[in-house]
Scaffold this active site. Structure first.
Site: not given
Ligand code: DGL
Length: 276
Positions: A11-12, A43-44, A74-76, A153, A185-187
């Site tokens: 993940d990011s 990353y998003g 990570c979804n992105t 976060e 999104c992971t968060h």
């Molecule tokens: N991991 C990213 C996602 O799931 C969220 C955090 C980021 O923007 O890096 O899209």
């Protein structure tokens, strides 16, 4: 057939631990190597070419560690990079978008799915594409919800600030008549309770919230089982020992370790700093 090598997850940053937790619940015997690219998060907010470059760096590192498959938490990254990673690497690459879309299509009764995700994921059109591949009758309404990432976060997972942000992001989905909200999104699962409350208030009590982490863990379990890639069961029908967890980050291992410990409990021991 079985395979005792670890599953690689990346993940990011920190958010992918939601996927690790779901994987460890669903596949407790599997070893997991988790890489959080804390030096380059988020990353998003970045463009697709940059995210793909970062993703290749993360996947290369996991491949060098000898993992049997990679789950992109990570979804992105899942939105823009899986095809490229499948070209670059000779092991299975699993993302979170298709499982999330499948769970959402199964859950909607009104045929309208709302997706909360990063700006990058929404801009990619990956969720509407995945939903359209499953059903031409279901509409997808995307809503970028960038503020939810830093709130998670910071540990601001309840109270009036995240609640107001959640309302602002959910209102367009309510206005469009969605009856399912995908946490794309992971968060966002860290804010799940609050997002569920606000979804019920704005979209109606029957509206469903879909957590892509659980959908991805289920899809990973099915994939490993059908490909003969799951870990061998313990001999004589004895319960399998619990799989190990290695945590790797590209920056600030101590800060990550504290949050990971809070999030995963005793599972998070040491965090190793790596350079990609
Ligand atoms: N991991 C990213 C996602 O799931 C969220 C955090 C980021 O923007 O890096 O899209």
């Amino acid at each position: 057939m079985s395979d005792d090598r670890a599953i690689g997850v990346f993940d990011s940053g920190l958010g992918g631990l939601t996927v690790v937790r779901a994987l460890r619940e669903r596949l407790p015997a599997e070893d997991i190597v988790y890489l959080g690219d804390t030096a380059r998060v988020p990353y998003g907010t970045k463009g697709a070419a940059t995210v793909i470059r970062y993703a290749i760096g993360c996947a290369s590192h996991l491949v060098r560690r000898g993992v049997k498959a990679i789950v992109i938490a990570c979804n992105t990254v899942s939105a823009v990079a899986p095809e490229r990673l499948r070209v670059e690497f000779d092991i299975p690459i699993l993302g979170v978008i298709e499982p999330g879309a499948e769970a959402a299509v199964a859950a909607t009764r009104l045929g309208k799915i709302g997706v909360l995700a990063t700006a990058g994921t929404i801009a990619s059109g990956a969720y509407p594409r995945a939903v359209a591949a499953l059903s031409t009758r279901v509409e997808t309404i995307g809503q970028a919800a960038p503020l939810l990432v830093p709130l998670a976060e910071e540990g601001w997972i309840d109270g009036e600030v995240p609640r107001l942000a959640a309302r602002r992001y959910l209102q367009p989905l309510a206005d469009a008549g969605a009856d399912v909200v995908v946490l794309g999104c992971t968060h966002y699962p860290l804010l799940r309770l609050l997002l569920e409350e606000e979804t019920a208030a704005l979209l109606g009590p029957a509206a469903r919230v879909i957590d892509t982490a659980h959908a991805a863990a289920e899809a990973t379990a099915v994939f490993l089982a059908t490909r003969g890639l799951a870990r061998a069961p313990a001999a004589n029908g004895a319960p399998s020992p619990r799989g190990g967890l290695s945590l790797l980050v590209t920056d600030r291992p101590n800060a990550f370790g504290e949050i990971a410990y809070r999030f995963l409990g005793g599972d998070a021991d040491q965090v190793e700093l790596v350079d990609l």
